[in-house]
Each structure stands twice: as C-alpha cells, then as structure tokens.
Design a protein around this motif. Structure first.
Motif, mmCIF file in Angstrom:
data_model
loop_
_atom_site.group_PDB
_atom_site.id
_atom_site.type_symbol
_atom_site.label_atom_id
_atom_site.label_comp_id
_atom_site.label_asym_id
_atom_site.label_seq_id
_atom_site.Cartn_x
_atom_site.Cartn_y
_atom_site.Cartn_z
ATOM 1 N N ARG A 29 -10.053 30.533 9.924
ATOM 2 C CA ARG A 29 -10.151 29.622 8.779
ATOM 3 C C ARG A 29 -11.584 29.639 8.268
ATOM 4 O O ARG A 29 -12.531 29.418 9.026
ATOM 5 N N ARG A 156 -12.203 18.948 1.975
ATOM 6 C CA ARG A 156 -12.425 18.594 3.381
ATOM 7 C C ARG A 156 -13.681 19.292 3.900
ATOM 8 O O ARG A 156 -14.055 20.368 3.414
ATOM 9 N N PHE A 158 -15.941 21.640 6.262
ATOM 10 C CA PHE A 158 -15.620 22.877 6.962
ATOM 11 C C PHE A 158 -16.905 23.475 7.531
ATOM 12 O O PHE A 158 -18.010 23.108 7.133
ATOM 13 N N TRP A 269 -14.793 21.789 15.352
ATOM 14 C CA TRP A 269 -14.026 20.842 14.539
ATOM 15 C C TRP A 269 -15.003 20.077 13.637
ATOM 16 O O TRP A 269 -15.749 19.206 14.114
ATOM 17 N N GLN A 271 -16.512 17.272 11.091
ATOM 18 C CA GLN A 271 -16.253 15.830 11.000
ATOM 19 C C GLN A 271 -16.878 15.245 9.735
ATOM 20 O O GLN A 271 -17.817 15.802 9.168
ATOM 21 N N SER A 284 -11.447 14.423 8.528
ATOM 22 C CA SER A 284 -12.022 15.134 9.665
ATOM 23 C C SER A 284 -10.945 15.968 10.343
ATOM 24 O O SER A 284 -9.747 15.673 10.268
ATOM 25 N N TRP A 285 -11.389 17.001 11.040
ATOM 26 C CA TRP A 285 -10.461 17.861 11.779
ATOM 27 C C TRP A 285 -10.336 17.324 13.204
ATOM 28 O O TRP A 285 -11.334 17.043 13.865
ATOM 29 N N ASP A 286 -9.107 17.193 13.663
ATOM 30 C CA ASP A 286 -8.777 16.506 14.910
ATOM 31 C C ASP A 286 -9.150 17.360 16.122
ATOM 32 O O ASP A 286 -8.521 18.391 16.389
ATOM 33 N N ASP A 292 -6.410 22.625 14.602
ATOM 34 C CA ASP A 292 -7.425 22.151 13.664
ATOM 35 C C ASP A 292 -8.774 22.838 13.869
ATOM 36 O O ASP A 292 -9.688 22.669 13.054
#
Length: 449
Positions: A29, A156, A158, A269, A271, A284-286, A292
C-alpha cells in the motif's frame, strides 16, 4: 457528503513454494507518488535448477507489458529493476531459493469518484532453467494522497514507500526492503515518512499526525522480540511530497534481541487525532489488524548460531594453483579453501556451478563418475560422488565431510573440468555454494595454451 473508504482487496491464498511462488512480503500500500514495486518470495525447485528470468507486471495488469529484472549480486541493494538471490538452501532432493525483487511501476492512476484508492492485482513471473514457469499475484493498493471531500478523497494518513536516493538511508533510500543481515545488525535502512493530507486543516477530523506504530513480524507470524507489540514511533506528520520530516529508525540488532533467523516484514500503522477532541481519529490505521499495516521494508536475518547447525566456517577462492584450460587440453581442478575457528564442522551439501558462455564442462573421473575431492590439513583425500543437473551446469554433492574437525582446521575442495570450445577465451571461475556460504573458485584462464 459521505466519504467512502475502499478497503484493500483480499489477499490471495499464498502459493506453495513447491509448486508456485511463496510470497513472503511485498509493498502492499502506497501513494501514487511512490509507484514502485517491492517483492520478496521463495520457491522450492529440483536440485540444481536455477532462476533464469524474473518479470513483473509493470502496469499492474496481465494484459500489458511485463518488465524483466536483471540479476544483481546479493547485498547490492540497487535502485534499478533488479532481483537478488538472498538465500539458497540445499535439501536432500531439492533447493530452496529466497529472492528479493525491486523496480519501478506505472500504477499511479487516480481513483474513481468517491474512492480513496485503487487496487491492482500485480503479477510476478519466474522462468526456471528447466523450462518451467511460475507465476503469482499480489494486491497493491494505491492511495490518492490529497484530501478532497467533494471528490470523495478521504485523505487518510499514510506512510510513504522510500525509493531511489533522495530520502537518506545507506547505501540508498530503498535499501531497507529485501535487506540481508548475516549478523542481525540493521542501521540506516528503515525509513518512516508520515503524510497526513488533512494535517492542520481547521474544523475537520483527523487533522493532526505525529506518530505511527511499527513492528517487525517473522515469516511464521510471530513478532520480533524487539517489538512484541506494535511500538510507538514519533514522526512529524506533514502534507505534500517532501521528505524533510522523515524518521530513520535507530540501529537495531536482532541477534542481541535473541530473535530467530528468517524473514521479517517491517510493518507500520499511520495514526492521526482529531484536534477538536484530542482523541485518536477513526481514520487511523488499526494496529491490531494486520490488513491495516503498510509494509515499507523487510529484513532477511541469516545468522546461524554455533551449535545450532554446527560450527561456522569460511570459504574463499583457492585450492590448486590457477587453472589454465584450452579445448583438447588437459583437465583442470579449480577449487576453494575452507577454514574454521569453531570446529568441528558437520557435513554439508556442496553445489558447484559453471559460468555461462565460457565453454566449460564438468569431467567424470573414476567410478561412479563426477567427484568432489576434499583434502584435509595433512593432504589426505576423500572423494564424494555428485549429481549433474539436466542442463549440465551444476553438480550437487550431498553430505560432504569438509574435513574441518578441529578448532582451527583447514581444508581444500575441488572438482574436475575441461574446456570444450576452441573459440572461447577469457578469465573466469566456478561458483561454490557450501551450506549458506558462497564464493568463486580458483581463477580459470580459458583459451590458454
């Protein structure tokens, strides 16, 4: 309007290393700014079979061009379309090849209206020198790096996929993917750059980022002892494509941590928080969900502890003096010198390969045929029979006693070869692979008379 966040496509069931390509990890990703391919895989092949060609889907589609990657020496860590063989393990009836692949991509098309990302099904294709071909596919989610509520671009946070040389790192910015560490030490390799397209935008959610969580995860699914749980790392969030706020991780040592050898994914991840409430944003990515995680690096830790699979040893070019060969001339015996300070060294599989295009062939001597000769420190010889590969390029000798019985032992190993092409001249050598150690043989002068 309602913002829709499209999840990444489900990951395909992993291929078997025996029949296909086992995916260890890949850049899964990244933003359209970072259209690059990173892939680590493993295959199991019949003894002596090698990879002859590596290709990948440059446009993320099987109906468009595949790019061919060139082979690079292990540990070169280049920035072109390249692959490296980062580990080669010899079993009784097969070889296990672990490789890393890197290169440019062209998968940077903007997502559709009301979508945050676009997912590509990206192919990797290996051709082997026994005439067979293997292929696998991995999903790559390409993110739109801007916040635009009218178009449905969620914005979001990244982390970026480092590439080329402009981000720092040693020897380049992308050396932290497919990096091989024999001693467990990793420094100036793992880079985190945190982008939040909503950073400092007033009166919107998820408008501040200042940290991520990261973890090293072994190929068997267990975490490194350095990160039993995802660890917090402070990184300054920013908008835009600059890399001035990146964070290069401090040096780590997997060996000192007591970690086991093998392949580790570097997972991150990103945040963000809502400044209005001060709470973690739903954008945020879990960190409790592996799906994620952004994989932006990988480490292959190859250290073998004394006593686990036997004492360590070194192997260097040597054996008999430089070999001079010509078509119709005498047989030559190129070899290697071995030594240990840890002995005794147990038996190992030895694989010897001819250079391509130099008009050389192995010579069968005596009964039962192809032989590896090992001379101990006193000059006593032992001979081990070998199996010739179908293409005649590689000999495999199982269960070879390397004659390294003491704490400070030395030995010599060599094979018989001859020149077959009267028009070929040049300087070359054989490749000896003994356990995990690889070296070139005694130099060979082809065409010398």
């Amino acid at each position: 309007m309602t913002t829709t966040i499209e999840p990444a496509a489900d990951v395909e069931a992993p291929d078997s290393a025996e029949t296909g390509i086992e995916t260890l990890g890949h850049a899964n990703r990244f933003a359209v700014w970072d259209s690059e391919f990173r892939y680590d895989g493993r295959i199991r092949v019949p003894a002596g079979v090698k990879i002859s060609k590596v290709e990948y889907a440059y446009y993320g589609r099987d109906d468009k061009s595949y790019v061919t990657a060139t082979v690079a020496p292990r540990g070169q860590m280049g920035t072109s379309e390249q692959y490296e063989i980062i580990d080669l393990t010899f079993l009784e009836d097969s070889d296990v090849i672990t490789f890393t692949l890197r290169g440019d991509l062209n998968v940077d098309a903007a997502p559709e209206q009301n979508q945050y990302s676009r997912t590509y099904r990206l192919g990797v294709r290996l051709s082997l020198n026994d005439g067979t071909t293997r292929i696998t596919h991995v999903p790559v989610e390409v993110l739109w790096p801007h916040y635009n509520a009218d178009k449905g671009y969620a914005g979001r946070p990244f982390v970026r996929l480092p590439y080329d040389t402009g981000w720092g790192g040693s020897p380049n910015s992308q050396a932290g993917f497919g990096y091989v560490s024999d001693n467990g030490y990793v420094a100036e390799k793992l880079i985190v750059d945190l982008v939040n397209p909503r950073q400092d935008v007033k009166d919107v959610a998820s408008n501040y980022s200042d940290h991520v969580y990261w973890q090293l995860l072994h190929e068997d699914g267990t975490p490194s002892r350095l990160t039993p749980d995802p660890a917090k790392l402070n990184v300054k969030g920013h908008q835009g494509g600059g890399t001035g706020d990146k964070r290069i991780l401090e040096a780590i040592n997997l060996r000192d941590a007591g970690d086991k050898p093998g392949y580790y994914r570097f997972l991150v991840w990103p945040q963000s928080i809502d400044t209005a409430s001060g709470k973690t944003s739903i954008f945020s990515w879990d960190r409790t969900n592996l799906e994620d995680a952004f994989q932006i690096g990988s480490i292959y830790y190859r250290y073998t502890a004394t006593g686990a699979t036997g004492a360590r040893f070194s192997v260097v070019p040597g054996g008999p003096p430089d070999v001079k060969l010509s078509a119709g001339g005498p047989v030559g015996y190129p070899g290697v010198r071995l030594s240990t300070d840890d002995g005794p060294v147990p038996v190992h599989t030895v694989q010897v390969s001819l250079p391509t295009g130099m008009g050389l062939a192995f010579v069968a001597e005596g009964n039962p045929g192809y032989m590896l000769t090992v001379l101990d420190g006193d000059g006593a010889a032992k001979h081990y029979p070998g199996q010739l590969s179908a293409d005649g390029q590689t000999l495999t000798f199982p269960k070879v006693n390397l004659a390294l019985a003491g704490k400070t032992s030395q030995s010599i190993a060599f094979v018989a070869i001859r020149a077959t092409d009267p028009d070929t001249t040049g300087r070359t050598s054989l490749t000896f692979q003994i356990g995990t150690e690889t070296t070139q043989s005694t130099p060979i002068e082809v065409g010398a008379r």
